[in-house]
Write a protein that holds these residues in place. Structure first.
Motif, PDB file in Angstrom:
ATOM      1  N   ASP A 109       0.839  -1.133  -0.111  1.00 16.10           N
ATOM      2  CA  ASP A 109       0.172  -0.208  -0.078  1.00 16.10           C
ATOM      3  C   ASP A 109       0.459   1.341  -0.131  1.00 16.10           C
ATOM      4  O   ASP A 109       0.400   2.400  -0.509  1.00 16.10           O
ATOM      5  N   VAL A 110       1.531   1.179   0.442  1.00 15.64           N
ATOM      6  CA  VAL A 110       2.295   2.009   0.761  1.00 15.64           C
ATOM      7  C   VAL A 110       4.172   2.787   0.046  1.00 15.64           C
ATOM      8  O   VAL A 110       3.772   4.056  -1.076  1.00 15.64           O
ATOM      9  N   VAL A 111       3.967   1.567  -0.778  1.00 12.66           N
ATOM     10  CA  VAL A 111       4.794   1.753  -2.375  1.00 12.66           C
ATOM     11  C   VAL A 111       4.008   2.527  -3.144  1.00 12.66           C
ATOM     12  O   VAL A 111       3.621   3.184  -4.265  1.00 12.66           O
ATOM     13  N   ARG A 112       2.664   1.454  -3.803  1.00 18.20           N
ATOM     14  CA  ARG A 112       1.775   1.953  -4.549  1.00 18.20           C
ATOM     15  C   ARG A 112       0.870   3.519  -4.658  1.00 18.20           C
ATOM     16  O   ARG A 112       0.934   4.644  -5.048  1.00 18.20           O
ATOM     17  N   ALA A 113       0.986   3.527  -3.085  1.00 14.04           N
ATOM     18  CA  ALA A 113       0.902   5.236  -3.333  1.00 14.04           C
ATOM     19  C   ALA A 113       2.213   6.402  -2.916  1.00 14.04           C
ATOM     20  O   ALA A 113       1.857   7.529  -3.761  1.00 14.04           O
TER      21      ALA A 113
END
Length: 225
Positions: A109-113
């Motif tokens: 989720d952090v990478v994609r955000a």
């Protein structure tokens, strides 16, 4: 008829981070820096040759420090946040002027955000499985953490299966005189923490440590001064 195989998308680095990393593949970690001191330390690092600076989010008022460093440094510097544990922080980093999200883990989720906001991302990985999942989600750099436990032999093993274009960046326990074995094994750069900066030290000390790391990198690469 051979079965159809879905190949991963080609690795495409973040242009700004790629240019800064090419200029100097050392990432300064200013854990504990305060907004009042951040710009001065950022300038000391830049003058020593650094082009990438991160302020971990467990520092005092980290977004203010990120903003202060961003204002103080030229456009070719990359400024970002470290210890980004949740995707909800990504927008705040961008609003402060940050260009980079660094994490101790590889939360998808952090990478994609980060990628959705147009920011570079360097997730922490400790296994090949984590590394390939992070790349699938859009990681620009693989932060090999903790480097003191993984060691150069793991870097060498990973490099045999991870594309040469993907930067491997050991973080943890790196000093000016132990970079050589990691580079020989296939590392591309390093994240530098307490050996570079500790809270409360002067900008002059930061400058001295930064110059020692830049010189150590030259020696490890076999370059002349």
């Amino acid at each position: 008829m051979q079965p159809h195989i879905n190949l991963p998308a080609p690795y495409a680095p973040h242009a700004g981070l790629d240019a800064a990393f090419s200029a100097c593949p050392l990432i300064a970690i200013l854990r504990g820096v305060t907004p009042a001191d951040a710009a001065e330390h950022g300038r000391a690092l830049y003058e020593a040759g650094f082009r990438i600076v991160e302020v971990p989010l467990n520092s005092p008022q980290p977004f203010d420090s990120i903003a202060a460093i961003r204002r103080a440094l030229p456009a070719d510097a990359i400024v970002g946040a470290g210890t980004v544990l949740h995707s909800s922080f990504v927008a705040q980093v961008k609003a402060a002027g940050g260009d980079l999200i660094v994490m101790p883990h590889s939360d998808a989720d952090v990478v994609r955000a980060a990628k959705a906001q147009g920011l570079a991302c360097a997730p922490g990985v400790a296994t090949p499985n984590e590394a390939f999942i992070a790349l699938k989600n859009g990681a620009d750099v693989l932060k090999m953490f903790p480097a003191e436990q993984l060691g150069p032999h793991v870097v060498k093993a990973w490099r045999a299966v991870i594309a040469a274009a993907v930067p491997l960046v050991p973080v943890g326990g790196i000093s000016p005189d132990n970079m050589g074995p990691f580079l020989t094994a296939g590392a591309n750069g390093f994240g530098l923490g307490s050996a570079l900066y500790t809270p409360g030290q002067s900008a002059a000390v930061t400058a001295s440590h930064a110059k020692a790391f830049v010189n150590g990198l030259r020696i490890a690469r076999g370059e002349k001064k």
